[in-house]
Design a protein around this motif. Structure first.
Motif, short mmCIF file in Angstrom:
data_model
loop_
_atom_site.label_atom_id
_atom_site.label_comp_id
_atom_site.label_asym_id
_atom_site.label_seq_id
_atom_site.Cartn_x
_atom_site.Cartn_y
_atom_site.Cartn_z
N GLU A 172 0.81 -1.22 0.00
CA GLU A 172 0.00 0.00 0.00
C GLU A 172 0.84 1.27 0.00
N THR A 173 2.04 1.24 0.65
CA THR A 173 2.83 2.45 0.81
C THR A 173 4.08 2.48 -0.06
N ARG A 174 4.50 1.29 -0.58
CA ARG A 174 5.75 1.11 -1.31
C ARG A 174 6.95 1.48 -0.44
N GLU A 175 6.81 1.33 0.87
CA GLU A 175 7.90 1.54 1.82
C GLU A 175 7.98 0.35 2.76
N ASP A 176 9.19 0.02 3.21
CA ASP A 176 9.33 -1.03 4.21
C ASP A 176 8.82 -0.50 5.56
N PRO A 177 8.12 -1.34 6.32
CA PRO A 177 7.68 -0.91 7.66
C PRO A 177 8.86 -0.82 8.61
N PRO A 178 8.72 -0.10 9.71
CA PRO A 178 9.80 -0.09 10.70
C PRO A 178 10.00 -1.50 11.26
N PRO A 179 11.26 -1.92 11.50
CA PRO A 179 11.51 -3.26 12.03
C PRO A 179 10.85 -3.46 13.39
N ALA A 180 10.50 -4.71 13.68
CA ALA A 180 9.85 -5.01 14.96
C ALA A 180 10.75 -4.63 16.14
N TRP A 181 12.08 -4.86 16.01
CA TRP A 181 12.97 -4.52 17.13
C TRP A 181 12.97 -3.02 17.40
N GLU A 182 12.83 -2.21 16.34
CA GLU A 182 12.80 -0.75 16.50
C GLU A 182 11.48 -0.32 17.12
N LEU A 184 9.79 -2.11 19.15
CA LEU A 184 9.86 -2.53 20.56
C LEU A 184 10.76 -1.61 21.39
N SER A 185 11.95 -1.32 20.88
CA SER A 185 12.94 -0.60 21.67
C SER A 185 12.75 0.91 21.66
N LYS A 186 12.27 1.46 20.53
CA LYS A 186 12.15 2.91 20.40
C LYS A 186 10.71 3.39 20.37
#
Length: 443
Positions: A172-182, A184-186
């Motif tokens: 839908e956005t043609r962008e990668d989503p933020p990683p799960a670890w990011e 969680l941590s940020k």
């Protein structure tokens, strides 16, 4: 020509002159990886689904498989609803085979020219765009792996649903989503207004849908005040769908209802403009007889064939077709030759075949006649040892093996009938009634 390279293997496009075809050959790079390479090959060979690449041969460090003409989701586009429908089909199949994909992402999804989806690489992350992703050996790719694949919990089929949601986000956005670890941590938010993507990408596995059926239910929840009552349901065509109760078609496409008809919801959008005269379904197979064509969905793949049919029915791993002859499509066996013109409808179960109209006749699975009757009928359904026939006087219960008349369940005009374990659904003019056929009582 190199198609792609991963940590374990390189994939080449190769021409086979003997068979005059292109194939994809995956070559293991390191001898120590050959046991894992063979394990993946055997897993792929055991799986049979139109959305999975087919294996041709395995020779030591080389795996020859189907070459797929198309481009990856990373490099092309597809309607997100069409992508979702096909990915749900293949995930439902894989999870039913106790297989967790673990690495669903745009690079592993091939879009064919006809917008059909193929899922690639069961267990090997492929480095197509060097440097764009951190490859997590054994756990998937950074942007598409759920927290549990980093060690935050146990991996199960809900892990694939996180990757599915992340893939839909990219679609839908043609962008990668933020990683799960990011996340969680940020506390980095996932910026989407799509409630399905939000549900699928929940950081805690227990907050995601439990299975594919739960996702489909989530897609179209119906408020209680909008749920149609049995007497209010107006359906243009109906057919049996044992796992869900009732398969139906109206102007909005194909629908499925549960056995009490209190939850009618969209299941398939493909049939929207087909106007079928007959439809049947079971498990992962749907079949529609339209005006001049037969349309079949088998394990997620739709096919169409020009064919004029009076009726059709499902037979184990086959289709029973009625035109001027009564035949099994794939086996080619004819049950009625020439005088198939007498029949207007057909039915089948695991062991028997029936045809009805001005007369009624039943055969065994091998094509031997069991019995026939001169009584007319305009609807037939097998259920266990019984055959339910809709005749002029109502719904009659017959012994399927002998034709013995056991009882009459319902009197009055009836167009079609469908059965569950103990309930009979009768379709009348603009009405649906539900019966306990063992007790002979209307519910």
């Amino acid at each position: 020509m190199i198609l792609g390279e991963g940590g374990m293997a390189v994939v080449y496009k190769v021409w086979q002159p003997e068979l005059e075809r292109w194939v994809a050959v995956k070559k293991c790079k390191n001898p120590q990886d050959i046991p894992a390479f063979h394990k993946e090959a055997k897993l792929m060979a055991a799986l049979k689904h139109p959305a999975l690449a087919q294996i041709h041969a395995l020779q030591h460090d080389e795996l020859t498989m189907e070459f797929i003409e198309g481009d990856t989701l990373r490099n092309t586009t597809i309607d997100s609803n069409r992508l979702l429908e096909q990915l749900l089909d293949v995930l439902e199949y894989l999870h039913g085979e106790d297989v967790i994909l673990k690495d669903l992402k745009p690079e592993n999804i091939m879009i064919l020219p006809n917008q059909t989806v193929k899922v690639l690489d069961l267990g090997i992350a492929k480095r197509i765009h060097e440097g764009t992703q951190l490859l997590l050996k054994g756990v998937g790719s950074e942007f598409y792996a759920p927290p549990e694949q980093y060690g935050h919990g146990t991996t199960d089929q809900r892990s694939d649903f996180y990757s599915l949601g992340a893939t839909l986000y990219f679609c839908e956005t043609r962008e990668d989503p933020p990683p799960a670890w990011e996340r969680l941590s940020k506390g980095t938010p996932l910026k989407t207004n799509n409630p399905l993507i939000e549900k699928l990408t929940q950081l805690k596995a227990q907050d995601r849908p439990e299975n594919v059926q739960a996702i489909r239910q989530f897609l179209r929840p119906i408020p209680k005040k909008e749920r149609p009552r049995p007497a209010e349901v107006s359906l243009r065509r109906t057919g049996s769908f044992p796992q869900s109760g009732l398969l139906a078609w109206n102007d909005e496409g194909l629908w499925v209802a549960n056995q009490s008809l209190t939850n009618l919801h969209t299941r398939e959008s493909f049939g929207k403009n087909l106007q079928p005269v007959r439809l049947v379904g079971s498990g992962q197979r749907l079949a529609l007889a339209c005006k001049d064509q037969l349309v079949v969905k088998d394990r997620g793949q739709w096919t169409q064939q020009k064919l004029k049919l009076k009726d059709l029915a499902l037979f184990p791993q086959d289709l029973l077709l009625l035109s001027n002859h009564l035949v099994l499509r794939e086996a080619g066996r004819r049950f009625a030759t020439g005088w198939g013109r007498r029949y207007l409808l057909c039915a089948a179960d695991d062991t028997r075949v029936a045809a009805g109209g001005p007369a009624l006749k039943v055969w065994d699975r091998g094509g031997a006649p069991l019995w026939e009757s001169s009584e007319a009928c305009h609807a037939l359904t097998f259920h266990g040892p019984f055959l339910f026939a809709v005749q002029k006087t109502g719904v009659v219960l017959l012994q399927a093996e002998t034709g013995q008349r056991l009882t009459q369940i319902h009197t009055g005009p009836t167009k079609q009938i469908h059965l569950s374990d103990r309930h009979l659904i009768a379709i009348h003019d603009q009405q649906v009634s539900l019966w306990d056929y063992r007790q002979g009582q209307q519910l």
